[in-house]
Design a protein around this motif. Structure first.
Motif, PDB file in Angstrom:
ATOM      1  N   THR A  79      43.366  40.073  27.159  1.00  0.00           N
ATOM      2  CA  THR A  79      42.895  41.458  27.066  1.00  0.00           C
ATOM      3  C   THR A  79      41.422  41.517  26.704  1.00  0.00           C
ATOM      4  N   GLY A  80      40.994  40.695  25.758  1.00  0.00           N
ATOM      5  CA  GLY A  80      39.615  40.718  25.318  1.00  0.00           C
ATOM      6  C   GLY A  80      38.670  39.903  26.177  1.00  0.00           C
ATOM      7  N   ARG A  81      39.172  39.399  27.304  1.00  0.00           N
ATOM      8  CA  ARG A  81      38.362  38.536  28.153  1.00  0.00           C
ATOM      9  C   ARG A  81      38.402  38.985  29.610  1.00  0.00           C
ATOM     10  N   ASN A  82      38.930  40.175  29.857  1.00  0.00           N
ATOM     11  CA  ASN A  82      39.092  40.622  31.239  1.00  0.00           C
ATOM     12  C   ASN A  82      37.855  41.350  31.750  1.00  0.00           C
ATOM     13  N   GLY A  83      37.994  42.029  32.879  1.00  0.00           N
ATOM     14  CA  GLY A  83      36.857  42.689  33.514  1.00  0.00           C
ATOM     15  C   GLY A  83      36.690  44.150  33.169  1.00  0.00           C
ATOM     16  N   GLY A  84      37.500  44.673  32.227  1.00  0.00           N
ATOM     17  CA  GLY A  84      37.355  46.058  31.816  1.00  0.00           C
ATOM     18  C   GLY A  84      37.977  47.078  32.746  1.00  0.00           C
ATOM     19  N   HIS A  85      38.716  46.619  33.733  1.00  0.00           N
ATOM     20  CA  HIS A  85      39.405  47.526  34.656  1.00  0.00           C
ATOM     21  C   HIS A  85      40.723  48.019  34.060  1.00  0.00           C
ATOM     22  N   CYS A  86      41.000  49.279  34.267  1.00  0.00           N
ATOM     23  CA  CYS A  86      42.377  49.767  34.119  1.00  0.00           C
ATOM     24  C   CYS A  86      42.716  50.335  35.495  1.00  0.00           C
ATOM     25  N   LYS A  87      42.870  49.435  36.446  1.00  0.00           N
ATOM     26  CA  LYS A  87      42.898  49.774  37.863  1.00  0.00           C
ATOM     27  C   LYS A  87      44.280  49.515  38.459  1.00  0.00           C
ATOM     28  N   PRO A  88      44.973  50.571  38.842  1.00  0.00           N
ATOM     29  CA  PRO A  88      46.278  50.382  39.484  1.00  0.00           C
ATOM     30  C   PRO A  88      46.146  49.741  40.872  1.00  0.00           C
ATOM     31  N   GLU A  89      47.260  49.259  41.366  1.00  0.00           N
ATOM     32  CA  GLU A  89      47.352  48.802  42.757  1.00  0.00           C
ATOM     33  C   GLU A  89      48.512  49.550  43.396  1.00  0.00           C
ATOM     34  N   TYR A  90      48.205  50.301  44.434  1.00  0.00           N
ATOM     35  CA  TYR A  90      49.230  51.148  45.026  1.00  0.00           C
ATOM     36  C   TYR A  90      49.755  50.621  46.367  1.00  0.00           C
ATOM     37  N   TYR A  91      48.857  50.330  47.268  1.00  0.00           N
ATOM     38  CA  TYR A  91      49.276  50.039  48.637  1.00  0.00           C
ATOM     39  C   TYR A  91      49.141  48.565  49.012  1.00  0.00           C
ATOM     40  N   GLN A  92      48.344  47.780  48.232  1.00  0.00           N
ATOM     41  CA  GLN A  92      47.966  46.434  48.672  1.00  0.00           C
ATOM     42  C   GLN A  92      49.156  45.527  48.952  1.00  0.00           C
ATOM     43  N   HIS A  93      50.222  45.688  48.181  1.00  0.00           N
ATOM     44  CA  HIS A  93      51.373  44.788  48.298  1.00  0.00           C
ATOM     45  C   HIS A  93      52.622  45.506  48.831  1.00  0.00           C
ATOM     46  N   GLU A  94      52.392  46.606  49.535  1.00  0.00           N
ATOM     47  CA  GLU A  94      53.534  47.402  49.998  1.00  0.00           C
ATOM     48  C   GLU A  94      54.468  46.589  50.894  1.00  0.00           C
ATOM     49  N   GLU A  95      53.927  45.838  51.826  1.00  0.00           N
ATOM     50  CA  GLU A  95      54.779  45.057  52.725  1.00  0.00           C
ATOM     51  C   GLU A  95      55.611  44.049  51.937  1.00  0.00           C
ATOM     52  N   TYR A 311      36.117  41.546  41.522  1.00  0.00           N
ATOM     53  CA  TYR A 311      36.391  42.858  40.956  1.00  0.00           C
ATOM     54  C   TYR A 311      35.228  43.242  40.056  1.00  0.00           C
ATOM     55  N   LEU A 312      34.843  44.525  40.090  1.00  0.00           N
ATOM     56  CA  LEU A 312      33.573  44.928  39.489  1.00  0.00           C
ATOM     57  C   LEU A 312      33.632  46.338  38.936  1.00  0.00           C
ATOM     58  N   ILE A 313      33.016  46.506  37.760  1.00  0.00           N
ATOM     59  CA  ILE A 313      32.759  47.845  37.230  1.00  0.00           C
ATOM     60  C   ILE A 313      31.279  47.961  36.904  1.00  0.00           C
ATOM     61  N   ASN A 314      30.734  49.145  37.088  1.00  0.00           N
ATOM     62  CA  ASN A 314      29.357  49.435  36.699  1.00  0.00           C
ATOM     63  C   ASN A 314      29.424  50.170  35.370  1.00  0.00           C
ATOM     64  N   ARG A 315      28.875  49.581  34.311  1.00  0.00           N
ATOM     65  CA  ARG A 315      28.963  50.179  32.986  1.00  0.00           C
ATOM     66  C   ARG A 315      27.973  51.331  32.818  1.00  0.00           C
ATOM     67  N   PRO A 316      28.244  52.232  31.859  1.00  0.00           N
ATOM     68  CA  PRO A 316      27.361  53.388  31.655  1.00  0.00           C
ATOM     69  C   PRO A 316      25.916  53.008  31.332  1.00  0.00           C
ATOM     70  N   ASP A 317      25.686  51.800  30.788  1.00  0.00           N
ATOM     71  CA  ASP A 317      24.322  51.398  30.448  1.00  0.00           C
ATOM     72  C   ASP A 317      23.562  50.792  31.627  1.00  0.00           C
ATOM     73  N   GLY A 318      24.173  50.806  32.827  1.00  0.00           N
ATOM     74  CA  GLY A 318      23.506  50.278  34.012  1.00  0.00           C
ATOM     75  C   GLY A 318      23.802  48.830  34.308  1.00  0.00           C
ATOM     76  N   SER A 319      24.479  48.158  33.397  1.00  0.00           N
ATOM     77  CA  SER A 319      24.858  46.766  33.641  1.00  0.00           C
ATOM     78  C   SER A 319      26.158  46.708  34.428  1.00  0.00           C
ATOM     79  N   VAL A 320      26.556  45.499  34.798  1.00  0.00           N
ATOM     80  CA  VAL A 320      27.724  45.310  35.654  1.00  0.00           C
ATOM     81  C   VAL A 320      28.610  44.222  35.061  1.00  0.00           C
ATOM     82  N   ILE A 321      29.908  44.446  35.106  1.00  0.00           N
ATOM     83  CA  ILE A 321      30.894  43.404  34.781  1.00  0.00           C
ATOM     84  C   ILE A 321      31.574  43.026  36.091  1.00  0.00           C
ATOM     85  N   VAL A 322      31.563  41.736  36.427  1.00  0.00           N
ATOM     86  CA  VAL A 322      32.181  41.300  37.678  1.00  0.00           C
ATOM     87  C   VAL A 322      32.911  39.984  37.448  1.00  0.00           C
ATOM     88  N   GLY A 323      34.061  39.868  38.046  1.00  0.00           N
ATOM     89  CA  GLY A 323      34.859  38.649  37.903  1.00  0.00           C
ATOM     90  C   GLY A 323      35.403  38.180  39.232  1.00  0.00           C
TER      91      GLY A 323
END
Length: 414
Positions: A79-95, A311-323
């Motif tokens: 949890t303390g080492r991830n990319g900061g996403h709380c990102k669901p997956e809806y369709y990617q694995h439907e098949e 996977y990537l988020i753009n933080r409010p301070d203009g920096s980026v977290i990417v993994g």
């Protein structure tokens, strides 16, 4: 995973995550100098699962006495080492999910993640938690023909599933529009939908502090307390053996993700440790100094080139977290599969890869200089079907597991 191998890693200091950049002393918090001799419940692990358990117990007037044990700093695992996403997956694995569980079963998975994102938002707003939470849009971007074709097939199957409740929230874009809308060079298609991002440690800290303020003082938190074994007694209770002594308890919850097989041998090879890497990227000014002035991306991203996954988020301070960075180390299977060592970086040029990443991928960043100021590794608990193990251990009353989140715990663990 053997216990012999598990202990040395848990006793060492992990690579430093951006989420630990404020050096908060609460990470080493202990409620009492010594462990209690007994308690009603022991929670092993202080990440999203463990902290959520303590928080929801605190919503009762008279919760059971509870002891939380963390091997290292609080929230220092996945949890303390991830990319900061709380990102669901809806369709990617439907098949895949549809073929295994049917349309209803596949929709149950997606609908749960849709509801969970709203629940996380409500939790944060209700408790006024400062954790940099942003509700925005995500783009899942395909840059290969095969990837775009697969995404289209899954998306169309998703739309035909009558049990999906969030179809209104997604839209598909392809052709020339895909590159323009996403700003990703070479984008062939993309799907957009609502997502969240946050500072994981700050959320877990807030949940723990809410529980610690309960009038009954039901929760005792102990960092740097390594659980070596959980012994089941003849009366159905347990003795939790740690490096600081033993504790007798009526119930146990293992919120230990990739490390769970060390304490529950039946999950050996069913939860596989997988080592990943994440970077914090900052824009530089013309004099190569850090600056908050950089091209801001309003969306978070999943970008899937051939054999890669970013996977990537753009933080409010203009920096980026990417993994991700599998393009760099993915060929070296032994470096990441069945590897639970987050105390070292990969022996591959991940930093130089990420220093050029933003200008290479995004049109709006092509003329922006960047640097990596934090680079870290973390360990995910992968499972065969990508779904976690959650619930009471079969044949062992009062022992519970919440683990194996397959690198996708934030949308599922709360």
């Amino acid at each position: 995973m053997s216990k012999k191998d598990y202990y040395p890693v848990q006793d060492k200091t992990p690579t430093k995550s951006f989420w630990d950049s404020e050096n908060d002393p609460f990470r080493q918090f202990r409620s009492t100098p010594e462990l209690p001799s007994s308690t009603d419940l022991v929670i092993v692990g202080s990440g999203f699962s463990g902290s959520s358990v303590s928080y929801y117990l605190s919503q009762y007037d008279s919760p059971p006495s509870c002891l939380m044990l963390e091997a290292r700093d609080l929230c220092s695992g996945a949890t303390g080492r991830n990319g900061g996403h709380c990102k669901p997956e809806y369709y990617q694995h439907e098949e895949y999910f549809n073929s295994r569980y049917g349309a209803k079963g596949s929709a149950d998975i997606a609908n749960f993640e849709f509801k969970n994102l709203q629940a996380v938002k409500e939790l944060i707003e209700t408790n006024q938690i400062d954790c940099d939470f942003v509700l925005s849009r995500a783009f899942n971007v395909e840059v290969t023909k095969s990837g775009a074709e697969s995404a289209k097939k899954n998306y169309e199957m998703f739309l035909k599933n009558p049990y999906m409740t969030m179809k209104h929230d997604l839209f598909w874009v392809d052709g020339k529009q895909a590159e323009g809308v996403t700003e990703v060079n070479g984008a062939l298609s993309a799907v957009s939908y609502t997502t969240g991002q946050l500072w994981p440690y700050k959320l877990m800290k807030a949940l723990l502090k809410i529980a610690l303020k309960h009038p009954s003082n039901f929760l005792n938190v102990q960092s740097h307390t390594l659980v070596k074994d959980v012994e089941t007694l003849s009366d159905g209770s347990f003795v939790v053996h740690t490096n600081r002594g033993d504790v007798k308890t009526k119930k146990v919850v293992l919120c230990t993700n990739a490390y769970t097989p060390a304490l529950q041998k039946e999950l050996n090879s069913r939860i596989v440790p997988v080592k990943g890497t994440v970077a914090h990227i900052v824009p530089l000014d013309e004099n190569y100094r850090k600056t908050s002035v950089g091209p801001y991306l309003n969306n978070s991203y999943i970008i899937t080139p051939e054999g890669d996954y970013e996977y990537l988020i753009n933080r409010p301070d203009g920096s980026v977290i990417v993994g991700g960075a599998e393009e760099v180390f993915g060929h070296d299977v032994e470096a990441w599969i069945d590897n639970y060592d987050d105390t070292t970086l990969f022996n591959h040029p991940v930093q130089s890869y990420y220093e050029r990443f933003m200008s290479r991928i995004f049109r709006s960043w092509e003329s922006t200089k960047t640097a990596v100021d934090y680079l870290w590794t973390g360990v995910m608990g992968y499972t065969f079907d990508s779904l976690p193990f959650v619930g009471e251990v079969p044949g062992e009353s009062n022992k519970f597991v919440s683990a194996g989140f397959h690198g996708h715990g934030m949308p599922r663990a709360q």
